[in-house]
Design a protein around this motif. Structure first.
Motif, PDB file in Angstrom:
ATOM      1  N   LYS A 181       0.750  -1.235   0.153  1.00  0.00           N
ATOM      2  CA  LYS A 181       0.023   0.075  -0.014  1.00  0.00           C
ATOM      3  C   LYS A 181       0.870   1.230  -0.103  1.00  0.00           C
ATOM      4  CE  LYS A 181      -4.124  -1.911   2.228  1.00  0.00           C
ATOM      5  NZ  LYS A 181      -4.953  -1.696   3.445  1.00  0.00           N
ATOM      6  N   LYS A 182       2.108   1.144   0.600  1.00  0.00           N
ATOM      7  CA  LYS A 182       2.827   2.439   0.531  1.00  0.00           C
ATOM      8  C   LYS A 182       3.354   2.749  -0.662  1.00  0.00           C
ATOM      9  CE  LYS A 182       7.370   0.259   1.501  1.00  0.00           C
ATOM     10  NZ  LYS A 182       8.351   0.186   2.685  1.00  0.00           N
ATOM     11  N   TYR A 183       3.154   1.983  -1.704  1.00  0.00           N
ATOM     12  CA  TYR A 183       3.641   2.320  -3.141  1.00  0.00           C
ATOM     13  C   TYR A 183       2.370   3.014  -3.983  1.00  0.00           C
ATOM     14  CZ  TYR A 183       8.019  -0.280  -2.473  1.00  0.00           C
ATOM     15  OH  TYR A 183       9.332  -0.554  -2.383  1.00  0.00           O
ATOM     16  N   ILE A 184       1.496   3.022  -3.066  1.00  0.00           N
ATOM     17  CA  ILE A 184       0.031   3.474  -4.024  1.00  0.00           C
ATOM     18  C   ILE A 184       0.396   5.162  -4.390  1.00  0.00           C
ATOM     19  CG2 ILE A 184      -2.491   4.008  -3.936  1.00  0.00           C
ATOM     20  CD1 ILE A 184      -2.717   1.343  -2.931  1.00  0.00           C
ATOM     21  N   PRO A 185       0.628   5.890  -3.429  1.00  0.00           N
ATOM     22  CA  PRO A 185       0.833   7.368  -3.711  1.00  0.00           C
ATOM     23  C   PRO A 185       2.191   7.538  -4.875  1.00  0.00           C
ATOM     24  CG  PRO A 185       0.575   6.855  -1.193  1.00  0.00           C
ATOM     25  CD  PRO A 185       0.967   5.761  -1.949  1.00  0.00           C
ATOM     26  N   CYS A 216       3.133   7.722 -20.155  1.00  0.00           N
ATOM     27  CA  CYS A 216       3.678   6.788 -19.425  1.00  0.00           C
ATOM     28  C   CYS A 216       2.646   6.247 -18.386  1.00  0.00           C
ATOM     29  CB  CYS A 216       5.083   7.144 -18.623  1.00  0.00           C
ATOM     30  SG  CYS A 216       5.943   6.053 -17.721  1.00  0.00           S
ATOM     31  N   GLU A 217       2.483   4.856 -18.513  1.00  0.00           N
ATOM     32  CA  GLU A 217       1.341   4.042 -17.722  1.00  0.00           C
ATOM     33  C   GLU A 217       2.351   3.723 -16.507  1.00  0.00           C
ATOM     34  OE1 GLU A 217      -1.844   1.134 -18.670  1.00  0.00           O
ATOM     35  OE2 GLU A 217       0.047   0.039 -18.404  1.00  0.00           O
ATOM     36  N   VAL A 218       2.031   3.986 -15.042  1.00  0.00           N
ATOM     37  CA  VAL A 218       2.505   3.254 -13.928  1.00  0.00           C
ATOM     38  C   VAL A 218       1.594   2.380 -13.396  1.00  0.00           C
ATOM     39  CG1 VAL A 218       3.673   3.892 -11.569  1.00  0.00           C
ATOM     40  CG2 VAL A 218       3.871   5.527 -13.933  1.00  0.00           C
ATOM     41  N   VAL A 219       1.876   1.012 -13.117  1.00  0.00           N
ATOM     42  CA  VAL A 219       1.126   0.186 -12.653  1.00  0.00           C
ATOM     43  C   VAL A 219       1.559  -0.621 -11.313  1.00  0.00           C
ATOM     44  CG1 VAL A 219      -0.418  -1.814 -13.172  1.00  0.00           C
ATOM     45  CG2 VAL A 219       0.490  -0.652 -14.841  1.00  0.00           C
ATOM     46  N   LEU A 220       0.987  -0.722 -10.256  1.00  0.00           N
ATOM     47  CA  LEU A 220       1.391  -1.413  -9.056  1.00  0.00           C
ATOM     48  C   LEU A 220       0.517  -2.725  -8.945  1.00  0.00           C
ATOM     49  CD1 LEU A 220       2.983  -1.341  -6.450  1.00  0.00           C
ATOM     50  CD2 LEU A 220       1.081  -0.254  -5.278  1.00  0.00           C
ATOM     51  N   HIS A 221       1.416  -3.992  -8.870  1.00  0.00           N
ATOM     52  CA  HIS A 221       0.757  -5.330  -8.809  1.00  0.00           C
ATOM     53  C   HIS A 221       0.920  -5.647  -7.535  1.00  0.00           C
ATOM     54  CE1 HIS A 221      -0.081  -5.954 -13.051  1.00  0.00           C
ATOM     55  NE2 HIS A 221       1.036  -5.273 -13.287  1.00  0.00           N
ATOM     56  N   ASP A 222      -0.069  -6.503  -6.999  1.00  0.00           N
ATOM     57  CA  ASP A 222       0.227  -7.301  -5.793  1.00  0.00           C
ATOM     58  C   ASP A 222       0.267  -8.689  -6.342  1.00  0.00           C
ATOM     59  OD1 ASP A 222       0.018  -9.036  -3.689  1.00  0.00           O
ATOM     60  OD2 ASP A 222      -1.437  -7.703  -2.742  1.00  0.00           O
ATOM     61  N   VAL A 223       1.469  -9.365  -6.515  1.00  0.00           N
ATOM     62  CA  VAL A 223       1.497 -10.716  -7.259  1.00  0.00           C
ATOM     63  C   VAL A 223       1.003 -11.861  -6.426  1.00  0.00           C
ATOM     64  CG1 VAL A 223       3.563  -9.779  -8.350  1.00  0.00           C
ATOM     65  CG2 VAL A 223       3.814 -11.132  -6.468  1.00  0.00           C
ATOM     66  N   GLY A 253      13.242 -11.972   0.642  1.00  0.00           N
ATOM     67  CA  GLY A 253      13.623 -11.681  -0.789  1.00  0.00           C
ATOM     68  C   GLY A 253      12.788 -12.332  -1.669  1.00  0.00           C
ATOM     69  N   ASN A 254      11.619 -12.734  -1.185  1.00  0.00           N
ATOM     70  CA  ASN A 254      10.290 -13.224  -2.262  1.00  0.00           C
ATOM     71  C   ASN A 254       9.637 -12.069  -2.983  1.00  0.00           C
ATOM     72  OD1 ASN A 254      10.848 -16.073  -1.882  1.00  0.00           O
ATOM     73  ND2 ASN A 254       9.903 -15.648   0.277  1.00  0.00           N
ATOM     74  N   VAL A 255       9.347 -11.930  -3.980  1.00  0.00           N
ATOM     75  CA  VAL A 255       8.460 -10.797  -4.688  1.00  0.00           C
ATOM     76  C   VAL A 255       7.154 -10.956  -4.305  1.00  0.00           C
ATOM     77  CG1 VAL A 255       7.593  -9.888  -6.806  1.00  0.00           C
ATOM     78  CG2 VAL A 255      10.033 -10.595  -6.594  1.00  0.00           C
ATOM     79  N   ILE A 256       6.640  -9.605  -3.816  1.00  0.00           N
ATOM     80  CA  ILE A 256       5.296  -9.562  -3.301  1.00  0.00           C
ATOM     81  C   ILE A 256       4.582  -8.576  -4.235  1.00  0.00           C
ATOM     82  CG2 ILE A 256       5.750 -10.389  -0.747  1.00  0.00           C
ATOM     83  CD1 ILE A 256       5.636  -7.497  -0.309  1.00  0.00           C
ATOM     84  N   GLY A 257       5.345  -7.820  -4.886  1.00  0.00           N
ATOM     85  CA  GLY A 257       4.699  -6.844  -5.677  1.00  0.00           C
ATOM     86  C   GLY A 257       5.487  -6.409  -6.718  1.00  0.00           C
ATOM     87  N   MET A 258       5.109  -5.633  -7.834  1.00  0.00           N
ATOM     88  CA  MET A 258       5.754  -5.359  -8.935  1.00  0.00           C
ATOM     89  C   MET A 258       5.477  -3.823  -9.311  1.00  0.00           C
ATOM     90  SD  MET A 258       6.231  -8.507 -11.744  1.00  0.00           S
ATOM     91  CE  MET A 258       6.754  -9.724 -11.003  1.00  0.00           C
ATOM     92  N   LEU A 259       6.367  -2.928  -9.269  1.00  0.00           N
ATOM     93  CA  LEU A 259       5.856  -1.563  -9.853  1.00  0.00           C
ATOM     94  C   LEU A 259       6.367  -1.258 -11.113  1.00  0.00           C
ATOM     95  CD1 LEU A 259       4.848   1.557  -9.189  1.00  0.00           C
ATOM     96  CD2 LEU A 259       7.177   1.850  -8.250  1.00  0.00           C
ATOM     97  N   CYS A 260       5.480  -1.119 -12.195  1.00  0.00           N
ATOM     98  CA  CYS A 260       5.819  -1.260 -13.667  1.00  0.00           C
ATOM     99  C   CYS A 260       5.414  -0.021 -14.308  1.00  0.00           C
ATOM    100  CB  CYS A 260       5.051  -2.302 -14.392  1.00  0.00           C
ATOM    101  SG  CYS A 260       5.139  -3.937 -13.588  1.00  0.00           S
ATOM    102  N   PHE A 261       6.407   0.190 -15.391  1.00  0.00           N
ATOM    103  CA  PHE A 261       6.544   1.470 -16.128  1.00  0.00           C
ATOM    104  C   PHE A 261       6.261   1.223 -17.715  1.00  0.00           C
ATOM    105  CE2 PHE A 261       8.725   2.530 -12.134  1.00  0.00           C
ATOM    106  CZ  PHE A 261       8.532   3.970 -11.913  1.00  0.00           C
ATOM    107  N   ASN A 262       5.209   1.729 -18.084  1.00  0.00           N
ATOM    108  CA  ASN A 262       4.900   1.256 -19.737  1.00  0.00           C
ATOM    109  C   ASN A 262       4.977   2.583 -20.605  1.00  0.00           C
ATOM    110  OD1 ASN A 262       4.600  -1.595 -19.212  1.00  0.00           O
ATOM    111  ND2 ASN A 262       2.964  -0.920 -18.100  1.00  0.00           N
ATOM    112  N   MET A 263       6.072   3.022 -21.213  1.00  0.00           N
ATOM    113  CA  MET A 263       6.136   4.042 -21.793  1.00  0.00           C
ATOM    114  C   MET A 263       5.684   3.887 -23.323  1.00  0.00           C
ATOM    115  SD  MET A 263       6.949   7.359 -22.133  1.00  0.00           S
ATOM    116  CE  MET A 263       8.345   7.523 -20.851  1.00  0.00           C
TER     117      MET A 263
END
Length: 227
Positions: free
Chosen positions: A10-14, A27-34, A102-112
């Motif tokens: 949640k702290k990445y939402i802002p 540029c599209e910015v997307v936050l995933h909870d994997v 060290g396990n991925v729980i989320g991804m912050l993605c940029f799509n230009m």
């Protein structure tokens, strides 16, 4: 899911709103909870680029990363080509959000969205390099052809159903054989490839795969166990 892990995403939402505003409408910015593959998107800015929305799913590339754990020892993946469902070409990058183990729980993605830039480059290439077709009595220097660009390695789909169907159909087409003509060994090879791509991380995918492979769900499970 623990409260601390939930807050870690949640702290990445802002940041999604901030970065999307700073980078601009291309540029599209997307936050995933994997941990929720089918509804992984928890925040998105400039969604007009891919037409996805909150509650959308992971991409085919993200599924593969989770399946083969290629994120281990890596913090991010940058500058790879992607394509939206309506054909836009995007240049993408992904930052891995990890837990204390060290396990991925989320991804912050940029799509230009670089579609218009590619069109402009192709026009310039055609002006600089001349015609694509060279007359029989002509000579052309070797090099990149006009319009060359990296092939997309990620497809941005608007629904988990479209994503599943796309991966399954693409994998089957790569064999050059229709499912009704495949041997048991060839079908098992397709199932193994789908497993490597993370398809079976998706709920209900076995049923979808069985339908496209023209076989039973029990057979798909049997091939999976052998694989």
């Amino acid at each position: 899911m623990s409260e601390s892990v939930s807050l870690q995403i949640k702290k990445y939402i802002p940041l999604v709103e901030f970065l999307g505003s700073v980078m601009g409408s291309h540029c599209e910015v997307v936050l995933h909870d994997v941990r929720n593959i089918e509804n992984s998107i928890v925040a998105i800015k400039n969604s007009h680029i891919s037409n996805r929305k909150v509650g959308g799913s992971l991409t085919d590339l993200a599924l593969k990363i989770l399946k083969d754990k290629s994120y281990i020892g890596k913090d991010f993946l940058i500058n790879y080509a992607g394509k939206t469902q309506d054909g836009k070409i995007v240049r993408s990058s992904t930052f891995f959000i990890k837990d204390d183990m060290g396990n991925v729980i989320g991804m912050l993605c940029f799509n230009m969205d670089v579609s218009k830039m590619v069109e402009t480059r192709n026009l310039l290439d055609s002006l600089i390099n001349g015609a694509m077709e060279v007359p029989e009595n002509g000579l052309q220097l070797e090099g990149k052809q006009p319009g060359h660009h990296d092939p997309p390695i990620e497809d941005l789909h608007t629904s988990i159903e479209d994503l599943t169907t796309s991966i399954v159909c693409k994998t089957i087409s790569e064999t050059g054989i229709t499912p009704d003509r495949m041997s048991s060994e060839e079908k098992m090879e397709v199932i193994q490839k789908l497993n490597e791509k993370g398809v079976f991380l998706i709920k209900g995918s076995v049923s979808e795969v069985a339908k496209h492979m023209k076989t039973s769900e029990a057979t798909v499970y049997r091939y999976l166990n052998k694989a």
